[in-house]
Design a protein around this motif. Structure first.
Motif, short mmCIF file in Angstrom:
data_model
loop_
_atom_site.label_atom_id
_atom_site.label_comp_id
_atom_site.label_asym_id
_atom_site.label_seq_id
_atom_site.Cartn_x
_atom_site.Cartn_y
_atom_site.Cartn_z
N LEU A 1 0.83 -1.21 0.00
CA LEU A 1 0.00 0.00 0.00
C LEU A 1 0.86 1.26 0.00
O LEU A 1 0.54 2.23 -0.68
CB LEU A 1 -0.94 0.00 1.20
CG LEU A 1 -2.06 -1.04 1.19
CD1 LEU A 1 -2.83 -1.01 2.50
CD2 LEU A 1 -2.98 -0.84 0.00
N ALA A 2 1.94 1.25 0.74
CA ALA A 2 2.83 2.41 0.78
C ALA A 2 3.51 2.63 -0.58
O ALA A 2 3.65 3.76 -1.03
CB ALA A 2 3.89 2.23 1.87
N SER B 1 -3.23 4.50 -0.34
CA SER B 1 -4.51 4.35 -1.04
C SER B 1 -4.72 2.94 -1.58
O SER B 1 -3.93 2.44 -2.37
CB SER B 1 -4.57 5.35 -2.19
OG SER B 1 -5.65 5.06 -3.05
N GLN B 2 -5.81 2.33 -1.17
CA GLN B 2 -6.17 1.02 -1.70
C GLN B 2 -6.61 1.14 -3.15
O GLN B 2 -6.38 0.23 -3.94
CB GLN B 2 -7.27 0.40 -0.84
CG GLN B 2 -6.79 0.03 0.54
CD GLN B 2 -7.87 -0.61 1.39
OE1 GLN B 2 -8.99 -0.82 0.96
NE2 GLN B 2 -7.52 -0.93 2.62
N THR B 3 -7.23 2.25 -3.51
CA THR B 3 -7.68 2.46 -4.88
C THR B 3 -6.49 2.52 -5.83
O THR B 3 -6.48 1.85 -6.87
CB THR B 3 -8.52 3.75 -4.99
OG1 THR B 3 -9.63 3.65 -4.10
CG2 THR B 3 -9.00 3.98 -6.40
N LYS B 4 -5.47 3.30 -5.50
CA LYS B 4 -4.28 3.41 -6.35
C LYS B 4 -3.55 2.07 -6.44
O LYS B 4 -3.05 1.70 -7.50
CB LYS B 4 -3.33 4.49 -5.83
CG LYS B 4 -3.82 5.90 -6.06
CD LYS B 4 -2.80 6.89 -5.56
CE LYS B 4 -3.28 8.33 -5.75
NZ LYS B 4 -2.28 9.29 -5.27
N THR B 5 -3.48 1.37 -5.33
CA THR B 5 -2.83 0.06 -5.32
C THR B 5 -3.58 -0.91 -6.22
O THR B 5 -2.97 -1.63 -7.02
CB THR B 5 -2.74 -0.48 -3.88
OG1 THR B 5 -1.99 0.43 -3.09
CG2 THR B 5 -2.09 -1.85 -3.83
N ALA B 6 -4.90 -0.92 -6.10
CA ALA B 6 -5.72 -1.80 -6.92
C ALA B 6 -5.54 -1.49 -8.41
O ALA B 6 -5.38 -2.41 -9.22
CB ALA B 6 -7.19 -1.66 -6.53
N ALA C 1 -10.84 -6.24 -3.47
CA ALA C 1 -9.86 -7.33 -3.35
C ALA C 1 -8.69 -6.89 -2.47
O ALA C 1 -8.25 -7.63 -1.58
CB ALA C 1 -9.37 -7.77 -4.72
N VAL C 2 -8.20 -5.68 -2.71
CA VAL C 2 -7.08 -5.16 -1.93
C VAL C 2 -7.51 -4.97 -0.47
O VAL C 2 -6.77 -5.31 0.46
CB VAL C 2 -6.56 -3.84 -2.53
CG1 VAL C 2 -5.54 -3.18 -1.62
CG2 VAL C 2 -5.96 -4.09 -3.91
N ASN C 3 -8.72 -4.49 -0.27
CA ASN C 3 -9.23 -4.28 1.08
C ASN C 3 -9.30 -5.58 1.88
O ASN C 3 -9.09 -5.59 3.09
CB ASN C 3 -10.63 -3.63 1.00
CG ASN C 3 -11.19 -3.32 2.36
OD1 ASN C 3 -10.54 -2.70 3.19
ND2 ASN C 3 -12.41 -3.76 2.59
N GLN C 4 -9.55 -6.68 1.20
CA GLN C 4 -9.71 -7.97 1.87
C GLN C 4 -8.40 -8.75 2.03
O GLN C 4 -8.41 -9.84 2.61
CB GLN C 4 -10.72 -8.83 1.10
CG GLN C 4 -12.11 -8.25 1.13
CD GLN C 4 -13.07 -9.04 0.28
OE1 GLN C 4 -12.94 -10.25 0.11
NE2 GLN C 4 -14.06 -8.36 -0.30
N TRP C 5 -7.30 -8.21 1.53
CA TRP C 5 -6.03 -8.90 1.67
C TRP C 5 -5.72 -9.19 3.13
O TRP C 5 -5.84 -8.31 3.99
CB TRP C 5 -4.88 -8.04 1.17
CG TRP C 5 -4.60 -8.08 -0.29
CD1 TRP C 5 -5.05 -8.95 -1.22
CD2 TRP C 5 -3.76 -7.15 -0.99
NE1 TRP C 5 -4.54 -8.64 -2.46
CE2 TRP C 5 -3.74 -7.53 -2.34
CE3 TRP C 5 -3.02 -6.05 -0.59
CZ2 TRP C 5 -3.01 -6.86 -3.30
CZ3 TRP C 5 -2.29 -5.37 -1.55
CH2 TRP C 5 -2.29 -5.77 -2.88
N PRO C 6 -5.24 -10.39 3.41
CA PRO C 6 -4.67 -10.65 4.74
C PRO C 6 -3.23 -10.12 4.76
O PRO C 6 -2.77 -9.55 3.78
CB PRO C 6 -4.69 -12.18 4.82
CG PRO C 6 -4.53 -12.62 3.39
CD PRO C 6 -5.23 -11.57 2.56
#
Length: 79
Positions: free
Chosen positions: A7-8, A16-21, A30-35
């Motif tokens: 994420l960093a 941002s999870q959006t930018k990472t996705a 999907a990114v939000n649910q990552w363990p």
């Protein structure tokens, strides 16, 4: 590979999870649910997209020795 590191790297200072996705071709959900650590398939993508800056440590993803032996045993026991 740690979720926070990915994420960093892709999400900037706000992680941002959006930018990472978007960078990895995934959905924000999907990114939000990552363990933590993130799934191997996503870690491979992150490693490739970062040009190796995000290091893929396969030791994190290896099965414990007992699981490997059990899988191997099952594979050979089926006749």
């Amino acid at each position: 590979m740690r979720k926070d590191d990915v994420l960093a790297y892709f999400g900037g200072p706000k992680r941002s999870q959006t930018k990472t996705a978007e960078a990895l071709g995934l959905t924000k959900s999907a990114v939000n649910q990552w363990p933590d650590p993130i799934p191997l398939k996503s870690a491979i993508k992150a490693n490739a997209k970062s040009g190796g800056e995000l290091v893929l440590d396969m030791a994190v993803y290896e099965l414990p020795d007992i699981a490997r032996r059990t899988k191997s045993h099952r594979r050979h026991a089926v006749a």
